[in-house]
Write an enzyme that holds these catalytic residues in place. Structure first.
Site, PDB file in Angstrom:
ATOM      1  N   LYS A 154       5.265 -12.998  19.692  1.00  0.00           N
ATOM      2  CA  LYS A 154       5.572 -14.531  18.823  1.00  0.00           C
ATOM      3  C   LYS A 154       4.271 -15.616  19.380  1.00  0.00           C
ATOM      4  O   LYS A 154       2.974 -15.807  19.029  1.00  0.00           O
ATOM      5  CB  LYS A 154       6.781 -15.860  19.219  1.00  0.00           C
ATOM      6  CG  LYS A 154       7.224 -14.621  18.196  1.00  0.00           C
ATOM      7  CD  LYS A 154       8.518 -15.139  17.969  1.00  0.00           C
ATOM      8  CE  LYS A 154       9.793 -15.008  17.109  1.00  0.00           C
ATOM      9  NZ  LYS A 154      10.911 -15.430  17.239  1.00  0.00           N
ATOM     10  N   ILE A 155       3.748 -15.377  21.531  1.00  0.00           N
ATOM     11  CA  ILE A 155       3.358 -16.523  21.165  1.00  0.00           C
ATOM     12  C   ILE A 155       1.391 -15.887  21.147  1.00  0.00           C
ATOM     13  O   ILE A 155       0.056 -16.627  20.562  1.00  0.00           O
ATOM     14  CB  ILE A 155       3.348 -16.693  22.958  1.00  0.00           C
ATOM     15  CG1 ILE A 155       4.459 -17.228  23.192  1.00  0.00           C
ATOM     16  CG2 ILE A 155       2.190 -17.413  23.730  1.00  0.00           C
ATOM     17  CD1 ILE A 155       4.997 -17.777  24.274  1.00  0.00           C
ATOM     18  N   ASP A 174      -1.273  -3.692  23.598  1.00  0.00           N
ATOM     19  CA  ASP A 174      -0.103  -3.812  23.082  1.00  0.00           C
ATOM     20  C   ASP A 174       0.559  -2.866  23.343  1.00  0.00           C
ATOM     21  O   ASP A 174       0.163  -1.742  22.618  1.00  0.00           O
ATOM     22  CB  ASP A 174       0.596  -5.178  22.085  1.00  0.00           C
ATOM     23  CG  ASP A 174       2.096  -5.438  22.401  1.00  0.00           C
ATOM     24  OD1 ASP A 174       3.084  -4.294  23.309  1.00  0.00           O
ATOM     25  OD2 ASP A 174       2.940  -6.535  22.563  1.00  0.00           O
ATOM     26  N   CYS A 202       2.149 -11.368  28.092  1.00  0.00           N
ATOM     27  CA  CYS A 202       2.756 -10.668  28.064  1.00  0.00           C
ATOM     28  C   CYS A 202       4.199 -10.996  29.279  1.00  0.00           C
ATOM     29  O   CYS A 202       3.815 -11.825  29.705  1.00  0.00           O
ATOM     30  CB  CYS A 202       2.197  -9.314  28.423  1.00  0.00           C
ATOM     31  SG  CYS A 202       0.900  -9.053  29.648  1.00  0.00           S
ATOM     32  N   PRO A 203       5.017 -10.623  28.850  1.00  0.00           N
ATOM     33  CA  PRO A 203       6.236 -10.556  29.896  1.00  0.00           C
ATOM     34  C   PRO A 203       6.074 -10.006  31.841  1.00  0.00           C
ATOM     35  O   PRO A 203       5.009  -9.067  30.848  1.00  0.00           O
ATOM     36  CB  PRO A 203       7.868  -9.734  29.301  1.00  0.00           C
ATOM     37  CG  PRO A 203       7.201  -8.699  28.592  1.00  0.00           C
ATOM     38  CD  PRO A 203       6.048  -8.985  27.963  1.00  0.00           C
ATOM     39  N   THR A 229      -1.446 -17.787  30.944  1.00  0.00           N
ATOM     40  CA  THR A 229      -0.065 -18.987  31.045  1.00  0.00           C
ATOM     41  C   THR A 229       1.670 -18.445  30.894  1.00  0.00           C
ATOM     42  O   THR A 229       2.683 -18.444  29.551  1.00  0.00           O
ATOM     43  CB  THR A 229      -0.364 -19.490  29.304  1.00  0.00           C
ATOM     44  OG1 THR A 229      -0.066 -18.705  28.052  1.00  0.00           O
ATOM     45  CG2 THR A 229      -1.520 -20.506  29.215  1.00  0.00           C
ATOM     46  N   SER A 230       1.940 -17.367  30.845  1.00  0.00           N
ATOM     47  CA  SER A 230       2.658 -16.269  31.248  1.00  0.00           C
ATOM     48  C   SER A 230       3.665 -16.147  32.134  1.00  0.00           C
ATOM     49  O   SER A 230       4.222 -16.782  33.070  1.00  0.00           O
ATOM     50  CB  SER A 230       2.466 -14.508  30.426  1.00  0.00           C
ATOM     51  OG  SER A 230       1.335 -14.488  29.523  1.00  0.00           O
ATOM     52  N   ARG A 231       2.827 -15.220  33.525  1.00  0.00           N
ATOM     53  CA  ARG A 231       3.871 -15.525  34.721  1.00  0.00           C
ATOM     54  C   ARG A 231       3.145 -15.257  35.469  1.00  0.00           C
ATOM     55  O   ARG A 231       1.708 -14.215  35.483  1.00  0.00           O
ATOM     56  CB  ARG A 231       4.984 -14.132  34.424  1.00  0.00           C
ATOM     57  CG  ARG A 231       6.060 -13.899  33.447  1.00  0.00           C
ATOM     58  CD  ARG A 231       6.952 -15.299  34.456  1.00  0.00           C
ATOM     59  NE  ARG A 231       8.231 -15.984  33.555  1.00  0.00           N
ATOM     60  CZ  ARG A 231       8.009 -16.851  32.763  1.00  0.00           C
ATOM     61  NH1 ARG A 231       7.226 -17.479  32.835  1.00  0.00           N
ATOM     62  NH2 ARG A 231       9.597 -17.216  32.039  1.00  0.00           N
ATOM     63  N   ASP A 255      -2.046 -21.410  34.131  1.00  0.00           N
ATOM     64  CA  ASP A 255      -0.486 -22.147  34.252  1.00  0.00           C
ATOM     65  C   ASP A 255       0.484 -21.557  34.909  1.00  0.00           C
ATOM     66  O   ASP A 255       1.286 -21.756  35.378  1.00  0.00           O
ATOM     67  CB  ASP A 255      -0.227 -22.414  32.673  1.00  0.00           C
ATOM     68  CG  ASP A 255       0.734 -23.274  33.124  1.00  0.00           C
ATOM     69  OD1 ASP A 255       0.498 -24.701  32.868  1.00  0.00           O
ATOM     70  OD2 ASP A 255       1.951 -23.241  32.428  1.00  0.00           O
ATOM     71  N   GLU A 260       4.441 -19.128  43.162  1.00  0.00           N
ATOM     72  CA  GLU A 260       4.694 -20.612  42.560  1.00  0.00           C
ATOM     73  C   GLU A 260       6.196 -21.292  42.263  1.00  0.00           C
ATOM     74  O   GLU A 260       6.186 -22.597  42.857  1.00  0.00           O
ATOM     75  CB  GLU A 260       3.958 -21.014  41.217  1.00  0.00           C
ATOM     76  CG  GLU A 260       5.108 -20.343  39.608  1.00  0.00           C
ATOM     77  CD  GLU A 260       4.961 -20.673  38.125  1.00  0.00           C
ATOM     78  OE1 GLU A 260       5.791 -21.057  37.855  1.00  0.00           O
ATOM     79  OE2 GLU A 260       4.055 -20.108  38.085  1.00  0.00           O
ATOM     80  N   HIS A 292       2.530 -24.926  35.485  1.00  0.00           N
ATOM     81  CA  HIS A 292       3.788 -23.593  34.593  1.00  0.00           C
ATOM     82  C   HIS A 292       4.125 -25.626  33.359  1.00  0.00           C
ATOM     83  O   HIS A 292       4.748 -25.354  33.186  1.00  0.00           O
ATOM     84  CB  HIS A 292       4.955 -23.790  35.135  1.00  0.00           C
ATOM     85  CG  HIS A 292       5.136 -22.721  34.634  1.00  0.00           C
ATOM     86  ND1 HIS A 292       5.787 -21.698  35.317  1.00  0.00           N
ATOM     87  CD2 HIS A 292       5.978 -22.243  33.353  1.00  0.00           C
ATOM     88  CE1 HIS A 292       6.431 -20.044  34.469  1.00  0.00           C
ATOM     89  NE2 HIS A 292       6.573 -21.367  33.190  1.00  0.00           N
TER      90      HIS A 292
END
Length: 344
Positions: A154-155, A174, A202-203, A229-231, A255, A260, A292
């Site tokens: 979605k993002i 993907d 992505c996760p 901006t994910s992980r 981010d 972190e 974050h």
């Protein structure tokens, strides 16, 4: 009234959860402490907990929660890589907020890209000192540039729509592409080779851990811009630092950061940071680090509070749990797959 322990509380969390709590039969005990082996005892007397991205739900914490009679973990976020699902299996249910606001994250990713490119943060600081020089503020047109988007959930899809609005050429990677996509899918290696800008959506999994590392950066165009901006652990931080120093990477908007958990969301302005990699990244003129922050919009906070409370209500009332995560494939409740497909 059921008691819920709420960890890593910030003022904006309490504001939004208190707005809706009167509609639920819960008493929330707010703790500023992050959840870990040293703080898990704070949940004594509670029936469930609410946790966040940097809480540590490892095997030891899960065992202690189980010993305390905690039967439900409600993550007030989409990510769940900080949970030991094997330890929780058949002991504690885990629910999450799968999509609080894809627009919040995608728009922040574009904000990072625009700020890095046009150097508006530097211009702001200059003009406050009445320095109106334009030297060193040159950017480039986004129009016509190729952006590589890793992850088309979605993002990622919202971010792609934003990029198209700027007239950018989109290539995406993907392992589980969506059908009838109006953008081009390519292999990950090809994406790294052709993209002027790469944005991660992505996760964090075993497969995506350190997705960007030295070997990956070596394949990229000179001067590529990296947005994450994910992980944080999607990027090997030391390799990114070296790529920035060698000018292989032209700029980075982060981010998130892989180490972190003990730093982000807190004020360390009067402390000497011991993380030399982060300190160096923050010091570079072509790097922007936000703490974050991408999720932090009114709409997202409202949806997080409502969904988390509804998840808890559904569990305690014995109803279906559409946002529960399956241990075997990490899929939402009701999974009927053979556990070989992507969950989200």
């Amino acid at each position: 009234m059921r008691k819920i322990a709420f960890f890593d509380t910030k003022p904006y969390d309490k504001e939004w959860f208190d707005t809706f709590i009167m509609n639920y039969d819960f008493e929330i005990k707010y703790f500023e402490n992050k959840l870990n082996e040293d703080t898990v005892a704070l949940a004594k007397g509670c029936e469930g907990i609410v946790a966040f991205v940097n809480d540590n739900l490892n095997e030891q914490v899960i065992k202690q929660l189980d010993d305390l009679g905690i039967s439900i973990i409600a993550m007030r976020c989409a990510g769940y890589n900080n949970i030991d699902f094997k330890a929780a299996f058949n002991k504690i249910h885990v629910v999450r907020v799968p999509a609080y606001s894809p627009y919040a994250i995608a728009e922040h990713a574009m904000a990072l890209l625009l700020t890095l490119n046009r150097k508006t943060h530097k211009a702001y600081n200059r003009t406050r000192d009445f320095n109106f020089s334009l030297s060193g503020l040159t950017g480039f047109d986004l129009h016509g540039k190729t952006i590589g988007v890793v992850g088309t959930g979605k993002i990622g899809q919202v971010f792609i729509d934003i990029c198209k609005g700027f007239g950018m050429k989109v290539v995406a990677y993907d392992p589980y592409p969506i059908s009838n996509a109006d953008f081009e899918y390519v292999g990950f290696e090809q994406l790294c080779q052709v993209a002027d800008i790469i944005s991660l959506h992505c996760p964090l999994t075993e497969q995506t851990h350190h997705l960007l590392k030295k070997e990956t950066f070596d394949q990229m165009k000179d001067g590529v811009v990296i947005i994450n901006t994910s992980r944080g652990a999607l990027i090997e931080s030391e390799s990114l630092l070296e790529a920035l120093k060698s000018h292989k990477v032209g700029a980075a908007g982060l981010d998130v950061y892989e180490e972190e958990s003990e730093l982000f969301f807190e004020d360390f302005s009067n402390v000497i940071i011991q993380d030399d990699v982060l300190a160096r990244l923050v010091s570079l003129p072509n790097v922007i680090v936000t703490s974050h922050q991408a999720f932090l919009t009114q709409e997202a906070l409202k949806h997080i509070a409502e969904t988390t409370l509804n998840n808890l209500k559904a569990y305690f009332e014995g109803g279906p749990l559409p946002n529960e995560i399956c241990y075997q494939c990490k899929k939402l409740n009701g999974c009927k797959k053979n556990h070989t497909e992507r969950c989200f």
